[in-house]
Design a protein around this motif. Structure first.
Motif, PDB file in Angstrom:
ATOM      1  N   ASP A 262      -6.417  -7.925  -1.305  1.00  0.00           N
ATOM      2  CA  ASP A 262      -5.376  -7.735  -0.294  1.00  0.00           C
ATOM      3  C   ASP A 262      -5.901  -6.968   0.912  1.00  0.00           C
ATOM      4  O   ASP A 262      -5.583  -7.300   2.062  1.00  0.00           O
ATOM      5  CB  ASP A 262      -4.178  -6.992  -0.899  1.00  0.00           C
ATOM      6  N   VAL A 263      -6.684  -5.929   0.654  1.00  0.00           N
ATOM      7  CA  VAL A 263      -7.205  -5.112   1.753  1.00  0.00           C
ATOM      8  C   VAL A 263      -8.206  -5.907   2.591  1.00  0.00           C
ATOM      9  O   VAL A 263      -8.125  -5.942   3.829  1.00  0.00           O
ATOM     10  CB  VAL A 263      -7.862  -3.824   1.207  1.00  0.00           C
ATOM     11  N   LEU A 266      -6.800  -9.042   4.544  1.00  0.00           N
ATOM     12  CA  LEU A 266      -5.650  -8.790   5.420  1.00  0.00           C
ATOM     13  C   LEU A 266      -5.706  -9.585   6.726  1.00  0.00           C
ATOM     14  O   LEU A 266      -4.696 -10.168   7.135  1.00  0.00           O
ATOM     15  CB  LEU A 266      -5.525  -7.291   5.699  1.00  0.00           C
ATOM     16  N   LEU A 285       0.823  -5.762   2.402  1.00  0.00           N
ATOM     17  CA  LEU A 285       0.283  -5.120   3.599  1.00  0.00           C
ATOM     18  C   LEU A 285       0.798  -5.816   4.854  1.00  0.00           C
ATOM     19  O   LEU A 285       1.147  -5.161   5.836  1.00  0.00           O
ATOM     20  CB  LEU A 285      -1.247  -5.141   3.566  1.00  0.00           C
ATOM     21  N   SER A 291       1.239   0.753   2.519  1.00  0.00           N
ATOM     22  CA  SER A 291       0.227   1.026   3.539  1.00  0.00           C
ATOM     23  C   SER A 291      -1.158   0.769   2.967  1.00  0.00           C
ATOM     24  O   SER A 291      -1.346   0.725   1.739  1.00  0.00           O
ATOM     25  CB  SER A 291       0.329   2.475   4.010  1.00  0.00           C
ATOM     26  N   GLN A 292      -2.140   0.621   3.853  1.00  0.00           N
ATOM     27  CA  GLN A 292      -3.518   0.445   3.380  1.00  0.00           C
ATOM     28  C   GLN A 292      -3.969   1.662   2.582  1.00  0.00           C
ATOM     29  O   GLN A 292      -4.711   1.524   1.607  1.00  0.00           O
ATOM     30  CB  GLN A 292      -4.456   0.209   4.571  1.00  0.00           C
ATOM     31  N   VAL A 295      -2.599   1.275  -0.940  1.00  0.00           N
ATOM     32  CA  VAL A 295      -3.291   0.242  -1.696  1.00  0.00           C
ATOM     33  C   VAL A 295      -4.698   0.690  -2.074  1.00  0.00           C
ATOM     34  O   VAL A 295      -5.164   0.467  -3.199  1.00  0.00           O
ATOM     35  CB  VAL A 295      -3.329  -1.077  -0.905  1.00  0.00           C
TER      36      VAL A 295
END
Length: 513
Positions: A262-263, A266, A285, A291-292, A295
């Motif tokens: 996910d990070v 993004l 996200l 928020s990052q 996560v």
């Protein structure tokens, strides 16, 4: 805080009107900026006469109401429950105001619609003659569900609080005063903010559940269980703490993997117009649900838990400590390396193979070595090969909806490298290969007969999947011209269900031995 109160009763002088007054008094005491609309005093036609409600000009009062809805951060609706729903006046107001382009819009992602009133919360206060408990248990609260979920929630408004006052026809003056006091208290609570601590907790819990993407975990458990059964007699395997400790290691590693994806993905997820349950990331996200920083903290905690659980496992497991450590370390490198540097396999055209390996031989071999098997034994590798081949079509097809977004950030999935047609051909090739291997394993009893009988369901399913893939090829040219959506939900469903046979058959065969 900007609050809009809408009284939906066709008579202002009513219990609902008194509840609206009480709520307003409490809200103003809380220091909020409150404005009010009494629908009975507005001049508008509640009926939609045109083919599209957008074609019918808004009256001056509805234009002002729409501006107030857009202005508000918190919406309060006070109305009676009649025939399980809202009065005609209130329903007509919603029909005329909550229009496409203002309250929601159609899109090619998610469920096909996107709410445009996000960032707002709501409070429902309703009166009814049915006792609220009976209304909840017997009738399942149709009016609340329609307004809170199918209307406000659909438009992106959440959370939606609910206060039901009833039974009105049998109420005493004391009961009505208690309802007024509750309405006033609800308004006064706004001094603590629109979102209560419990609602905030619910929101975060829901966001984390969405981030985990739990729909991918069952097959990991199945493959792990197959490996464990292959190395150890069934007996009471599933009741042992060791079995679940081993799965905890894999679960935490999968959590770290999906959060890492996910990070890093993004930028691609932000551009993805065709995301769905199984493609395009969790969206937590992108939608601002987490928020990052949150996560990344989740990644750190899950990896820390994975390391601690793995160390504990190595000390308890009957398998060789070196073998268990080796398999878990390699599995972690490959799983995280799907998107994480330095491997970034999904950005180098190796992501599909990586997923197939980790979710077949990777987790199966983990279960096998934990319960005493040797990682170099032929049995677990033969056991996992049909599953590995069956995973490739589904993971390859999942890149088709994401193609445009992935290409924009130089993520080299097979769909990006080969195009839609090439991805479909890869999926078709591996579908036929997996069915062929399953048939051979079935006929020759390879892997100690773990795939016995599988050909009877896999071959017809493979034929169906091949037909769907062939039919999809005819749509490729239209999709590339932008004439049809790149979503392939039906095809994804057929390919993902195809994988299930390659887990369930060996699982039940080994359980029966």
């Amino acid at each position: 805080m900007k609050v809009l109160l809408i009284l939906g009763h066709p008579r202002v002088e009513s219990l609902c009107g008194a509840l609206a007054d009480a709520y307003s008094e409490g809200a103003r005491a809380a220091g909020v900026d409150l404005r009010r609309l009494d629908l009975a005093e507005l001049d508008f036609d509640p009926h939609v006469h045109t083919l599209s409600p957008n074609q019918q000009p808004l009256e001056a009062d509805l234009s002002r109401a729409r501006e107030l809805v857009e202005w508000a951060e918190h919406l309060v609706f006070v109305y009676p429950t009649w025939w399980g729903g809202t009065p005609a006046l209130f329903k007509g107001f919603l029909d005329r105001v909550m229009l496409p382009g203002f309250a929601f819009t159609t899109c090619e992602s998610g469920i096909g619609y996107e709410g445009l009133l996000k960032g707002r919360s709501a409070q429902l206060i309703t009166t009814m003659d049915t006792p609220p408990l009976i209304h909840k248990l017997l009738y399942r609260q149709p009016g609340r569900n329609a307004l809170a979920k199918a209307t406000l929630g659909f438009c992106g408004i959440r959370p939606v609080r609910y206060l039901a006052c009833g039974s009105v026809k049998d109420s005493t003056a004391r009961q009505r005063q208690a309802w007024l006091a509750r309405a006033k208290f609800q308004g006064r609570q706004l001094q603590r903010g629109r979102i209560s601590p419990f609602e905030w907790l619910q929101h975060k819990a829901g966001a984390w559940l969405k981030a985990l993407r739990l729909q991918f975990y069952p097959m990991t458990w199945v493959a792990y269980a197959i490996g464990a059964l292959a190395a150890s007699p069934p007996g009471d395997l599933f009741t042992t703490g060791l079995f679940w400790l081993g799965y905890l290691c894999l679960f935490l590693l999968e959590v770290a993997t999906v959060l890492t994806n996910d990070v890093i993905d993004l930028p691609s997820d932000r551009q993805n117009r065709f995301y769905s349950t199984f493609t395009g990331g969790s969206r937590v996200l992108v939608d601002g649900l987490l928020s990052q920083r949150e996560v990344k903290a989740g990644i750190f905690v899950s990896l820390l838990g994975f390391a601690a659980a793995s160390a504990w496992l190595v000390n308890l497991a009957p398998g060789a400590a070196g073998s268990i450590t080796l398999v878990l370390v390699v599995l972690a490198i490959l799983a995280l390396g799907y998107t994480a540097a330095p491997l970034k396999l999904s950005y180098r055209g190796l992501g599909e193979l990586d997923v197939a390996v980790t979710h077949s031989i990777g987790v199966l071999l983990s279960g096998y070595v934990i319960f005493g098997g040797d990682w170099y034994a032929a049995f677990p590798w033969l056991l996992s090969l049909p599953l590995l081949l069956a995973i490739v079509p589904a993971i390859t097809l999942s890149g088709i909806p994401d193609l445009e977004a992935d290409a924009a950030v130089a993520k080299r999935t097979l769909a990006v490298r080969l195009g839609r047609r090439g991805a479909l051909e890869v999926a078709l090739g591996f579908t036929l290969a997996s069915a062929g291997v399953a048939l051979i394993w079935h006929l020759l009893g390879i892997a100690e007969g773990a795939y016995g009988g599988i050909a009877y369901v896999v071959v017809p399913h493979a034929a169906l999947l091949a037909f769907c893939l062939y039919r999809q090829r005819g749509k490729v040219e239209l999709a590339e011209r932008g004439n049809i959506s790149s979503r392939i939900d039906g095809l994804m469903g057929v390919s993902l269900s195809y994988v299930l046979w390659f887990g369930l058959f060996p699982l039940f065969q080994l359980l029966g031995h």
